[in-house]
Write a protein that holds these residues in place. Sequence first.
Motif, PDB file in Angstrom:
ATOM      1  N   ALA A  44      39.063  33.682  36.550  1.00 32.74           N
ATOM      2  CA  ALA A  44      40.041  34.480  37.034  1.00 32.74           C
ATOM      3  C   ALA A  44      39.940  34.994  38.532  1.00 32.74           C
ATOM      4  N   GLU A  47      39.457  31.176  40.827  1.00 34.81           N
ATOM      5  CA  GLU A  47      40.720  30.179  40.800  1.00 34.81           C
ATOM      6  C   GLU A  47      40.327  28.819  41.115  1.00 34.81           C
ATOM      7  N   THR A  73      45.239  31.292  33.489  1.00 38.11           N
ATOM      8  CA  THR A  73      45.100  30.575  34.792  1.00 38.11           C
ATOM      9  C   THR A  73      45.748  29.122  34.829  1.00 38.11           C
TER      10      THR A  73
END
Length: 218
Positions: A44, A47, A73
Amino acid sequence: MLRVLVVDDQDLFRAGFALILNAQPDIEVVGEAADGAAAVAAAAALEPDIVLMDVRMPGMDGVTATGQICARTNAKVIVLTMFDVDEYVYAALAAGASGFLLKDIRRDDLVNAVRLIAAGDALLAPSVTRRLIADLAGRGHPVPKLAARLDDLTERERDTLRQLARGLSNAEIARALYVSEHTVKTHVSNLLAKLGLRDRAQAVVFAYESGLVIAGQS
C-alpha cells in the motif's frame, strides 16, 4: 522501471532475490517484508508493480496477503514456494496471484518471470497448471453470477477462454483455432478486460467457476 516488493520470512532468500533483481537496468526492488501483514502494508505504501510472495510465513500467510494486496492495489503477485505440490499455491492463485515460481529458480528465469508478469502474462509451471485445472474441475456446480458474465464475450472470445482453461499458450491456441497468434493476443486482451480479470491465471479460474468449461470436457 519495474518496482518490485520481495516478501519472504527468510533473510537469505529476500537478500538473494533483491540482489538479482536490482542488478537489472529495468528493475528496482523498492522494499522487503518478512511476513504477510508487513507485505500488505508495504504494498500500500510503496505501490510496487510486482510482489514476490512466499506462501509459508508466520503470522499472516502469503495466501491471505495475496488476496488483500490484489484487492487493494494494482500490484501483481508472483507466488514463491519450495514445493510444486504446495496446496497453498492453488489458494493463492485463486486469491489473485498472477504466477507461480519455485524458490530454486535460475537467475535468468526469475528476471524473465518478473518482466513477463509485468507485461500482463501469467506464469504457471505445466505441472501446476494441470493440478490447478483438476482442482477447479472438481469444485462442483458453476456460480450463476459468473456464468451470466459470459454473455459479454463474443463466441470467438469464449473459444479462446476455453483454450486458456486447458493451459495452452498463445501459439497453441492459434493453431487450435486456426487464427494468427496476434489475433489470439487480441482476444485474450479483450476477454480479460470485459471480465475484469488481471491475467490468464484468473481466466483459468473463471472458466471453471463460470461453468464455461466442465470436468471431463475436451
